[in-house]
Design an enzyme around this catalytic site. Structure first.
Site, PDB file in Angstrom:
ATOM      1  CE  LYS A 139      -4.238   1.603   2.513  1.00 21.70           C
ATOM      2  NZ  LYS A 139      -5.032   1.113   3.682  1.00 21.70           N
TER       3      LYS A 139
HETATM    4  C1  E4P Z   1      -8.116   2.593   3.483  1.00 20.36           C
HETATM    5  O1  E4P Z   1      -7.687   1.582   3.028  1.00 20.36           O
HETATM    6  C2  E4P Z   1      -7.989   3.193   4.678  1.00 20.36           C
HETATM    7  O2  E4P Z   1      -7.629   1.939   5.690  1.00 20.36           O
HETATM    8  C3  E4P Z   1      -9.214   3.245   5.506  1.00 20.36           C
HETATM    9  O3  E4P Z   1     -10.523   3.260   4.773  1.00 20.36           O
HETATM   10  C4  E4P Z   1      -9.553   4.981   5.942  1.00 20.36           C
HETATM   11  O4  E4P Z   1     -10.682   4.945   6.661  1.00 20.36           O
HETATM   12  P1  E4P Z   1     -11.129   6.068   7.590  1.00 20.36           P
HETATM   13  O5  E4P Z   1     -11.085   7.258   6.947  1.00 20.36           O
HETATM   14  O6  E4P Z   1     -12.382   5.563   8.482  1.00 20.36           O
HETATM   15  O7  E4P Z   1     -10.031   6.317   8.701  1.00 20.36           O
END
Ligand code: E4P
Length: 218
Positions: free
Chosen positions: A87
């Site tokens: 990622k």
């Molecule tokens: C995506 O991969 C992120 O980990 C995540 O969806 C972020 O979500 P949040 O805005 O609820 O922190």
């Protein structure tokens, strides 16, 4: 639409996996910290524990923000397990790193995407997944779902194979709207997935069936 769970909590991952509906996991440094996972060796062990539970892709985020650092970290993460997806944040060195990994057959998830232009760049670099954060856009009174719609249109116009991974999903309606708009994947918390189960007519209907069965068999 594939269902990913957005957490580093092993018990939530196991619950979703046991339900038989889980296609993968996304994590991020904040989610790892929330579970109290710190230090390089513990983080690696935690990713391995997640990979042991889930059948599907597991996104593991790099911490470095320069090209060389992202490549070094990403290569080490990818060696842990075939399920690992590296990622990478949506920054210029991140795009270079995505291209590097794409050319070597390593899966990537381009994260922190908030615009159609960013999603276009991620696809051009060959990202396996692009993660538009719909909840965080909604939080600032911007149309998160509209972004999914626009990215779907752009990717379909040119046949980009990058999968749209709708991220920052907060509630069941986000999941349903993602499915309506043709997102390839959604990632959300266990609470949003479990909320899909709920309907008052299901609960009252089941209660009546069981009561009638009990009367007839008493
Ligand atoms: C995506 O991969 C992120 O980990 C995540 O969806 C972020 O979500 P949040 O805005 O609820 O922190």
């Amino acid at each position: 639409m594939k269902f990913f769970i957005d957490t580093a909590n092993l018990s939530d991952i196991k619950e979703a996996q046991d339900m038989g509906i889980l296609d993968g996991v996304t994590t991020n440094p904040s989610l790892m910290a929330k579970e109290g996972v710190s230090g390089h060796d513990n983080v690696i062990k935690h990713y391995q524990a997640i990979c042991d539970i889930v059948d599907g892709d597991v996104s593991a985020e790099v911490i470095a923000t320069d090209f060389e650092g992202m490549v070094k970290e990403g290569e080490a993460l990818a060696e842990l397990d075939d399920k690992i997806v590296v990622k990478i944040p949506m920054i210029k060195d991140g795009i270079k790193a995505i291209r590097y990994f794409t050319d070597r057959g390593i899966k990537t998830n381009c994260t922190l995407v908030f615009s159609a232009g960013q999603a276009l760049l991620a696809a051009k670099a060959g990202a396996t997944y692009v993660s538009p954060f719909i909840g965080r856009l909604d939080d600032i009174s911007t149309d998160g779902m509209g972004l999914i719609d626009t990215i779907r249109l752009i990717y379909d116009n040119y046949g980009y194979e990058t999968e749209i991974l709708a991220a920052s999903v907060r509630h069941p309606m986000h999941i349903i709207q993602c499915a309506e708009l043709g997102a390839d994947v959604m990632t959300g918390p266990l609470s949003a997935i479990n909320a899909l189960l709920k309907h008052p007519l299901t609960d009252s209907g089941l209660a009546t069936f069981l009561a009638d069965h009990s009367k007839a068999n008493s």
